[in-house]
Design a protein around this motif. Structure first.
Motif, PDB file in Angstrom:
ATOM      1  N   VAL A  47       0.837  -1.201   0.000  1.00  0.00           N
ATOM      2  CA  VAL A  47       0.000   0.000   0.000  1.00  0.00           C
ATOM      3  C   VAL A  47       0.872   1.251   0.000  1.00  0.00           C
ATOM      4  CG1 VAL A  47      -1.735   1.311   1.276  1.00  0.00           C
ATOM      5  CG2 VAL A  47      -1.922  -1.179   1.130  1.00  0.00           C
ATOM      6  N   VAL A  48       1.924   1.274   0.823  1.00  0.00           N
ATOM      7  CA  VAL A  48       2.803   2.441   0.912  1.00  0.00           C
ATOM      8  C   VAL A  48       3.531   2.673  -0.417  1.00  0.00           C
ATOM      9  CG1 VAL A  48       4.931   3.285   2.020  1.00  0.00           C
ATOM     10  CG2 VAL A  48       3.071   2.349   3.405  1.00  0.00           C
ATOM     11  N   LYS A  49       3.947   1.617  -1.079  1.00  0.00           N
ATOM     12  CA  LYS A  49       4.684   1.754  -2.341  1.00  0.00           C
ATOM     13  C   LYS A  49       3.798   2.180  -3.504  1.00  0.00           C
ATOM     14  CE  LYS A  49       8.293  -1.453  -1.072  1.00  0.00           C
ATOM     15  NZ  LYS A  49       8.772  -2.839  -1.140  1.00  0.00           N
ATOM     16  N   ASN A  50       2.504   1.852  -3.442  1.00  0.00           N
ATOM     17  CA  ASN A  50       1.620   2.158  -4.560  1.00  0.00           C
ATOM     18  C   ASN A  50       0.243   2.582  -4.056  1.00  0.00           C
ATOM     19  OD1 ASN A  50       0.623   2.443  -7.114  1.00  0.00           O
ATOM     20  ND2 ASN A  50       0.662   0.273  -7.621  1.00  0.00           N
ATOM     21  N   GLY A  51       0.213   3.669  -3.304  1.00  0.00           N
ATOM     22  CA  GLY A  51      -1.022   4.136  -2.675  1.00  0.00           C
ATOM     23  C   GLY A  51      -2.161   4.385  -3.640  1.00  0.00           C
ATOM     24  N   GLY A  82       7.223   4.208   6.391  1.00  0.00           N
ATOM     25  CA  GLY A  82       5.864   4.684   6.119  1.00  0.00           C
ATOM     26  C   GLY A  82       4.854   3.755   6.752  1.00  0.00           C
ATOM     27  N   GLY A  83       3.619   4.215   6.815  1.00  0.00           N
ATOM     28  CA  GLY A  83       2.567   3.403   7.406  1.00  0.00           C
ATOM     29  C   GLY A  83       1.210   3.998   7.130  1.00  0.00           C
ATOM     30  N   LEU A  84       0.194   3.310   7.579  1.00  0.00           N
ATOM     31  CA  LEU A  84      -1.193   3.692   7.340  1.00  0.00           C
ATOM     32  C   LEU A  84      -1.762   4.319   8.607  1.00  0.00           C
ATOM     33  CD1 LEU A  84      -2.366   0.334   5.694  1.00  0.00           C
ATOM     34  CD2 LEU A  84      -1.092   2.217   4.652  1.00  0.00           C
ATOM     35  N   SER A  85      -2.181   5.566   8.518  1.00  0.00           N
ATOM     36  CA  SER A  85      -2.793   6.232   9.665  1.00  0.00           C
ATOM     37  C   SER A  85      -4.143   5.587   9.944  1.00  0.00           C
ATOM     38  CB  SER A  85      -2.999   7.715   9.380  1.00  0.00           C
ATOM     39  OG  SER A  85      -1.768   8.361   9.229  1.00  0.00           O
ATOM     40  N   GLU A 129      -7.846   5.560   2.035  1.00  0.00           N
ATOM     41  CA  GLU A 129      -7.868   6.834   1.328  1.00  0.00           C
ATOM     42  C   GLU A 129      -6.424   7.270   1.127  1.00  0.00           C
ATOM     43  OE1 GLU A 129     -10.182   9.506   3.681  1.00  0.00           O
ATOM     44  OE2 GLU A 129     -12.032   8.375   3.363  1.00  0.00           O
ATOM     45  N   TYR A 130      -6.086   7.583  -0.108  1.00  0.00           N
ATOM     46  CA  TYR A 130      -4.726   8.004  -0.450  1.00  0.00           C
ATOM     47  C   TYR A 130      -4.719   9.505  -0.713  1.00  0.00           C
ATOM     48  CZ  TYR A 130      -0.343   8.298  -3.093  1.00  0.00           C
ATOM     49  OH  TYR A 130       0.907   8.643  -3.548  1.00  0.00           O
ATOM     50  N   HIS A 131      -3.871  10.228   0.041  1.00  0.00           N
ATOM     51  CA  HIS A 131      -3.748  11.684  -0.079  1.00  0.00           C
ATOM     52  C   HIS A 131      -2.271  12.022  -0.325  1.00  0.00           C
ATOM     53  CE1 HIS A 131      -7.801  11.919   1.589  1.00  0.00           C
ATOM     54  NE2 HIS A 131      -7.398  11.111   2.547  1.00  0.00           N
ATOM     55  N   PRO A 132      -1.808  11.959  -1.578  1.00  0.00           N
ATOM     56  CA  PRO A 132      -0.363  12.106  -1.849  1.00  0.00           C
ATOM     57  C   PRO A 132       0.231  13.450  -1.445  1.00  0.00           C
ATOM     58  CG  PRO A 132      -1.632  12.103  -3.896  1.00  0.00           C
ATOM     59  CD  PRO A 132      -2.588  11.761  -2.786  1.00  0.00           C
ATOM     60  N   GLU A 133      -0.568  14.490  -1.345  1.00  0.00           N
ATOM     61  CA  GLU A 133      -0.045  15.821  -1.021  1.00  0.00           C
ATOM     62  C   GLU A 133      -0.124  16.147   0.468  1.00  0.00           C
ATOM     63  OE1 GLU A 133       1.465  17.489  -3.458  1.00  0.00           O
ATOM     64  OE2 GLU A 133       0.904  15.840  -4.784  1.00  0.00           O
ATOM     65  N   GLU A 134      -0.677  15.260   1.272  1.00  0.00           N
ATOM     66  CA  GLU A 134      -0.858  15.554   2.698  1.00  0.00           C
ATOM     67  C   GLU A 134       0.158  14.809   3.553  1.00  0.00           C
ATOM     68  OE1 GLU A 134      -4.915  15.094   3.947  1.00  0.00           O
ATOM     69  OE2 GLU A 134      -5.669  16.021   2.104  1.00  0.00           O
ATOM     70  N   TRP A 138      -1.594   7.967   3.672  1.00  0.00           N
ATOM     71  CA  TRP A 138      -2.414   6.756   3.627  1.00  0.00           C
ATOM     72  C   TRP A 138      -3.271   6.709   4.887  1.00  0.00           C
ATOM     73  CZ3 TRP A 138       2.940   6.808   3.386  1.00  0.00           C
ATOM     74  CH2 TRP A 138       3.488   6.694   2.108  1.00  0.00           C
ATOM     75  N   VAL A 139      -4.572   6.836   4.729  1.00  0.00           N
ATOM     76  CA  VAL A 139      -5.486   6.826   5.866  1.00  0.00           C
ATOM     77  C   VAL A 139      -6.387   5.602   5.744  1.00  0.00           C
ATOM     78  CG1 VAL A 139      -7.324   8.052   7.077  1.00  0.00           C
ATOM     79  CG2 VAL A 139      -5.433   9.345   6.034  1.00  0.00           C
TER      80      VAL A 139
END
Length: 160
Positions: A47-51, A82-85, A129-134, A138-139
């Motif tokens: 998930v982290v590599k390809n959100g 990295g990780g998923l919030s 939910e993937y938010h690349p600019e935030e 990864w939420v």
């Protein structure tokens, strides 16, 4: 009497046709028995590599948590940074599986790092939910947390 019998038969046929239609619609759908879209089983690292590939997908991941009650919980894996919030919907916060998970986190001290002596490990299912600019890219809106266990951190350096 004849009218009553005809009415019963008409109702029976209407129910059969309705049930048949629902079965056909369900057979063509990609929804699971729970009514959710198909579950995508992945690792935290995938998930982290390809959100973007997982954005708005219902996923299932297994990982351990860092952070804690005061600063937020992140689901991570030793094989990547990295990780998923973790941000479960408000309605889920009263579910027994979520409460059991939170009790376990609190019983283990309430906060964790990658170097903590023990880890809370679990399986997390929910909408990603993937938010690349935030900051929180990864939420995971987890609506189910299962297989919760406390494990010794075998990757912890011996001198800490």
């Amino acid at each position: 009497m004849r009218l009553k019998k005809d009415l019963v038969i008409s109702i029976f046929l209407a129910v059969c046709i309705t049930c048949s239609f629902r079965v056909q619609v369900g057979a063509n759908s990609k929804e699971s028995a729970t009514g959710r879209s198909e579950v995508v089983v992945a690792t935290v690292c995938e998930v982290v590599k390809n959100g973007a590939a997982f954005d708005r997908k219902y996923i299932s991941v297994r990982g351990f948590v860092i952070g804690g009650v005061g600063h937020g919980i992140v689901v991570v894996n030793d094989d990547c940074s990295g990780g998923l919030s973790l941000d479960p919907p408000e309605a889920v916060r009263d579910h027994e599986d979520y409460l059991a998970f939170m009790r376990t986190v609190l019983n283990e001290g309430g906060g964790f790092t990658r170097d903590s002596k023990s880890r809370v490990v679990a399986k997390f299912d929910g909408l990603l939910e993937y938010h690349p600019e935030e900051h929180r890219k990864w939420v995971l809106r987890a609506d189910r947390i299962s297989d919760v266990e406390v494990k010794q951190n075998v990757n912890k350096p011996a001198d800490r």
